[in-house]
Design an enzyme around this catalytic site. Structure first.
Site, PDB file in Angstrom:
ATOM      1  CB  ALA A 125      16.108 -35.796  11.101  1.00 44.54           C
ATOM      2  CB  VAL A 126      15.867 -41.696  12.588  1.00 46.77           C
ATOM      3  CG1 VAL A 126      14.582 -41.935  11.805  1.00 46.77           C
ATOM      4  CG2 VAL A 126      17.079 -42.051  11.773  1.00 46.77           C
ATOM      5  CB  SER A 171      18.092 -44.659   3.977  1.00 46.35           C
ATOM      6  OG  SER A 171      17.748 -43.446   3.368  1.00 46.35           O
ATOM      7  CG  HIS A 227      13.239 -39.141   2.074  1.00 43.40           C
ATOM      8  ND1 HIS A 227      14.246 -39.202   3.002  1.00 43.40           N
ATOM      9  CD2 HIS A 227      13.443 -38.003   1.390  1.00 43.40           C
ATOM     10  CE1 HIS A 227      15.019 -38.144   2.889  1.00 43.40           C
ATOM     11  NE2 HIS A 227      14.546 -37.398   1.905  1.00 43.40           N
ATOM     12  N   PRO A 228      12.535 -43.441   1.641  1.00 39.91           N
ATOM     13  CG  PRO A 228      14.091 -44.690   2.848  1.00 39.91           C
ATOM     14  CD  PRO A 228      13.915 -43.377   2.098  1.00 39.91           C
ATOM     15  CG  PHE A 283       6.487 -40.431   9.219  1.00 39.44           C
ATOM     16  CD1 PHE A 283       5.800 -39.363   9.745  1.00 39.44           C
ATOM     17  CD2 PHE A 283       7.536 -40.970   9.963  1.00 39.44           C
ATOM     18  CE1 PHE A 283       6.128 -38.824  10.977  1.00 39.44           C
ATOM     19  CE2 PHE A 283       7.878 -40.451  11.202  1.00 39.44           C
ATOM     20  CZ  PHE A 283       7.166 -39.377  11.703  1.00 39.44           C
ATOM     21  CD  GLU A 297      20.272 -40.915   7.398  1.00 40.87           C
ATOM     22  OE1 GLU A 297      21.089 -40.070   6.987  1.00 40.87           O
ATOM     23  OE2 GLU A 297      19.180 -41.120   6.812  1.00 40.87           O
ATOM     24  CD  GLN A 298      14.610 -46.747   7.688  1.00 36.91           C
ATOM     25  OE1 GLN A 298      14.106 -47.811   8.053  1.00 36.91           O
ATOM     26  NE2 GLN A 298      14.213 -46.118   6.599  1.00 36.91           N
TER      27      GLN A 298
END
Length: 166
Positions: free
Chosen positions: A117-118, A79, A62-63, A114, A82-83
């Site tokens: 789930a955003v 990702s 994961h980034p 870290f 999501e971000q």
């Protein structure tokens, strides 16, 4: 019924850069009708049955949130979306510096980025969770991060199956 290659092609990316989770879920046996709950359960079971090192590899894939890959535009499509949905692509210089410091402290302590789930979060709630979780024990954080990975995968599975309905 999907063939293994088709299943892995569709669901192999829901656990970040870890298609082996989908392969093992398929190999464990799936019913002919793939509902969201069936796919989530099979994928989570495969992830939980993996060795500790394999699970850590998934976490490490994961980034960082708002990290170097995001700045360089090198996140996976999932990702990135999501971000961006949580506003992490629109941080002030001060906010970005705070994320960078927390990312470094967290990685130094736990050995993986870290993960949260955003979906349903914003930058402030993510920072709050970050600042709390960086103080967790290694055992507690491994469990929390793994649960968050499963939650992220669940959202991604729902999106894939929703696309199929449209």
């Amino acid at each position: 019924m999907l063939k293994k290659e088709e299943f892995v092609s569709r669901f192999g990316g829901v656990f970040e850069h870890s298609p082996w989770v989908a392969e093992r879920a398929f190999d464990a046996g799936l019913p002919a009708v793939l509902t969201s709950d069936v796919v989530k359960s099979a994928m989570n079971d495969a992830f939980r049955a993996a060795s500790t090192e394999e699970r850590l590899d998934v976490l490490r894939a994961h980034p960082d949130l708002a990290g170097k890959l995001a700045v360089a535009g090198k996140l996976t499509d999932d990702s990135r979306k999501e971000q961006a949905g949580a506003g992490l692509d629109r941080l002030s210089a001060e906010e970005h510096a705070r994320f960078t410091a927390l990312n470094t402290a967290y990685m130094d302590k736990f050995g993986f980025p870290f993960i949260i789930a955003v979906k349903g979060h914003n930058k402030d709630s993510i920072l709050e969770a970050f600042e709390t979780r960086v103080n967790n024990s290694a055992e507690a954080e491994l469990e929390t991060a793994a649960a968050q990975v499963e939650r992220i995968a669940g959202f991604r599975i729902d999106a894939i199956l929703h696309e199929d309905e449209t």
